[in-house]
Motif scaffolding. Sequence first.
Motif, PDB file in Angstrom:
ATOM      1  N   ALA A  11       0.832  -1.205   0.000  1.00  8.82           N
ATOM      2  CA  ALA A  11       0.000   0.000   0.000  1.00  8.82           C
ATOM      3  C   ALA A  11       0.872   1.263   0.000  1.00  8.82           C
ATOM      4  O   ALA A  11       0.565   2.238  -0.700  1.00  8.82           O
ATOM      5  CB  ALA A  11      -0.934  -0.008   1.206  1.00  8.82           C
ATOM      6  N   SER A  12       1.965   1.242   0.740  1.00  8.14           N
ATOM      7  CA  SER A  12       2.886   2.382   0.770  1.00  8.14           C
ATOM      8  C   SER A  12       3.519   2.607  -0.596  1.00  8.14           C
ATOM      9  O   SER A  12       3.705   3.750  -1.030  1.00  8.14           O
ATOM     10  CB  SER A  12       3.982   2.161   1.814  1.00  8.14           C
ATOM     11  N   ARG A  13       3.842   1.527  -1.269  1.00  2.00           N
ATOM     12  CA  ARG A  13       4.423   1.632  -2.612  1.00  2.00           C
ATOM     13  C   ARG A  13       3.424   2.267  -3.584  1.00  2.00           C
ATOM     14  O   ARG A  13       3.807   3.056  -4.449  1.00  2.00           O
ATOM     15  CB  ARG A  13       4.886   0.263  -3.099  1.00  2.00           C
ATOM     16  N   GLU A  14       2.146   1.945  -3.439  1.00  2.00           N
ATOM     17  CA  GLU A  14       1.119   2.548  -4.291  1.00  2.00           C
ATOM     18  C   GLU A  14       1.015   4.052  -4.056  1.00  2.00           C
ATOM     19  O   GLU A  14       0.906   4.830  -5.005  1.00  2.00           O
ATOM     20  CB  GLU A  14      -0.232   1.882  -4.045  1.00  2.00           C
ATOM     21  N   VAL A  15       1.053   4.464  -2.785  1.00  3.77           N
ATOM     22  CA  VAL A  15       1.010   5.896  -2.462  1.00  3.77           C
ATOM     23  C   VAL A  15       2.246   6.581  -3.036  1.00  3.77           C
ATOM     24  O   VAL A  15       2.157   7.646  -3.660  1.00  3.77           O
ATOM     25  CB  VAL A  15       0.903   6.114  -0.931  1.00  3.77           C
ATOM     26  N   SER A  16       3.399   5.993  -2.841  1.00  2.17           N
ATOM     27  CA  SER A  16       4.648   6.544  -3.352  1.00  2.17           C
ATOM     28  C   SER A  16       4.604   6.697  -4.871  1.00  2.17           C
ATOM     29  O   SER A  16       4.999   7.731  -5.421  1.00  2.17           O
ATOM     30  CB  SER A  16       5.815   5.631  -2.936  1.00  2.17           C
ATOM     31  N   LEU A  17       4.118   5.683  -5.547  1.00  6.46           N
ATOM     32  CA  LEU A  17       4.033   5.712  -7.007  1.00  6.46           C
ATOM     33  C   LEU A  17       3.098   6.832  -7.477  1.00  6.46           C
ATOM     34  O   LEU A  17       3.421   7.574  -8.410  1.00  6.46           O
ATOM     35  CB  LEU A  17       3.554   4.352  -7.529  1.00  6.46           C
ATOM     36  N   ALA A  18       1.973   6.982  -6.809  1.00  4.27           N
ATOM     37  CA  ALA A  18       1.006   8.019  -7.189  1.00  4.27           C
ATOM     38  C   ALA A  18       1.557   9.424  -6.966  1.00  4.27           C
ATOM     39  O   ALA A  18       1.295  10.333  -7.756  1.00  4.27           O
ATOM     40  CB  ALA A  18      -0.293   7.842  -6.406  1.00  4.27           C
ATOM     41  N   LYS A  56      11.635   6.444  25.542  1.00  3.79           N
ATOM     42  CA  LYS A  56      10.304   6.056  26.009  1.00  3.79           C
ATOM     43  C   LYS A  56       9.297   6.125  24.859  1.00  3.79           C
ATOM     44  O   LYS A  56       9.294   7.068  24.078  1.00  3.79           O
ATOM     45  CB  LYS A  56       9.830   6.978  27.131  1.00  3.79           C
ATOM     46  N   GLU A  57       8.433   5.127  24.806  1.00  2.00           N
ATOM     47  CA  GLU A  57       7.373   5.100  23.814  1.00  2.00           C
ATOM     48  C   GLU A  57       6.240   6.001  24.288  1.00  2.00           C
ATOM     49  O   GLU A  57       5.704   5.819  25.386  1.00  2.00           O
ATOM     50  CB  GLU A  57       6.881   3.657  23.640  1.00  2.00           C
ATOM     51  N   LEU A  58       5.893   6.979  23.487  1.00  2.00           N
ATOM     52  CA  LEU A  58       4.815   7.902  23.826  1.00  2.00           C
ATOM     53  C   LEU A  58       3.463   7.278  23.482  1.00  2.00           C
ATOM     54  O   LEU A  58       3.395   6.336  22.685  1.00  2.00           O
ATOM     55  CB  LEU A  58       4.993   9.209  23.057  1.00  2.00           C
ATOM     56  N   PRO A  59       2.375   7.783  24.076  1.00  2.00           N
ATOM     57  CA  PRO A  59       1.051   7.301  23.666  1.00  2.00           C
ATOM     58  C   PRO A  59       0.929   7.468  22.152  1.00  2.00           C
ATOM     59  O   PRO A  59       1.398   8.462  21.587  1.00  2.00           O
ATOM     60  CB  PRO A  59       0.087   8.233  24.400  1.00  2.00           C
ATOM     61  N   HIS A  60       0.334   6.474  21.511  1.00  2.00           N
ATOM     62  CA  HIS A  60       0.361   6.499  20.060  1.00  2.00           C
ATOM     63  C   HIS A  60      -0.960   6.050  19.446  1.00  2.00           C
ATOM     64  O   HIS A  60      -1.819   5.509  20.121  1.00  2.00           O
ATOM     65  CB  HIS A  60       1.508   5.627  19.539  1.00  2.00           C
ATOM     66  N   ALA A  61      -1.052   6.296  18.130  1.00  2.00           N
ATOM     67  CA  ALA A  61      -2.257   5.934  17.378  1.00  2.00           C
ATOM     68  C   ALA A  61      -2.225   4.454  17.017  1.00  2.00           C
ATOM     69  O   ALA A  61      -1.168   3.894  16.746  1.00  2.00           O
ATOM     70  CB  ALA A  61      -2.347   6.778  16.117  1.00  2.00           C
ATOM     71  N   ILE A  62      -3.396   3.852  17.028  1.00  2.00           N
ATOM     72  CA  ILE A  62      -3.554   2.444  16.671  1.00  2.00           C
ATOM     73  C   ILE A  62      -4.599   2.350  15.565  1.00  2.00           C
ATOM     74  O   ILE A  62      -5.661   2.976  15.642  1.00  2.00           O
ATOM     75  CB  ILE A  62      -3.999   1.619  17.905  1.00  2.00           C
ATOM     76  N   ILE A  69      -5.094   3.680   8.153  1.00  2.00           N
ATOM     77  CA  ILE A  69      -3.678   4.029   8.323  1.00  2.00           C
ATOM     78  C   ILE A  69      -3.115   4.588   7.020  1.00  2.00           C
ATOM     79  O   ILE A  69      -2.344   5.548   7.025  1.00  2.00           O
ATOM     80  CB  ILE A  69      -2.832   2.844   8.853  1.00  2.00           C
ATOM     81  N   MET A  70      -3.501   4.024   5.886  1.00  2.00           N
ATOM     82  CA  MET A  70      -2.979   4.529   4.618  1.00  2.00           C
ATOM     83  C   MET A  70      -3.543   5.913   4.311  1.00  2.00           C
ATOM     84  O   MET A  70      -2.846   6.751   3.744  1.00  2.00           O
ATOM     85  CB  MET A  70      -3.260   3.540   3.489  1.00  2.00           C
ATOM     86  N   PHE A  71      -4.786   6.181   4.701  1.00  2.00           N
ATOM     87  CA  PHE A  71      -5.326   7.539   4.548  1.00  2.00           C
ATOM     88  C   PHE A  71      -4.507   8.516   5.381  1.00  2.00           C
ATOM     89  O   PHE A  71      -4.136   9.587   4.909  1.00  2.00           O
ATOM     90  CB  PHE A  71      -6.801   7.603   4.960  1.00  2.00           C
TER      91      PHE A  71
END
Length: 148
Positions: A11-18, A56-62, A69-71
């Motif tokens: 999916a990342s490759r598709e975004v990169s290509l676009a 330290k790992e900060l609170p993060h998005a899941i 996630i791709m959006f």
Amino acid sequence: MTITKAEMVAASREVSLALYGRPDAELLVDFEPRESYPYIEIRDGVVHVIVRECGKELPHAIYENIDDIMFMIAETETSSLARSWESEHRVELAEDKERDSRIPLVAKQLQLLNRVSPVWAERLRAIIARPDRYSGITLEQVDAYRVK
């Protein structure tokens, strides 16, 4: 829905290509941990966008849905590209003193996101239409601006 690293890479490759015309451009969020920089870990089929500071790992998005996630990645990437575009065109954009300077930037972001996914562009349009996200800018103003 279980998300795999292979799906994320594809999916990342598709975004990169676009956006960049090649599938291997480095996007703003990647899989390599770096201090004070967001990166992705997949834990039990769920994507975690993590930032570590001072070890330290900060609170993060899941994210449990790959589309979400791709959006987020595409929205972040197109926002960065639109800011660069705005910076390069700042003098000519400033000639219209009546227009909010954010309007061309948001219009450019929409144009870029539409290249990646028209569905995601519509999703961003819905966000722009909300009064809490882009205070003082309306979707009608953004739609009326023609990116050159």
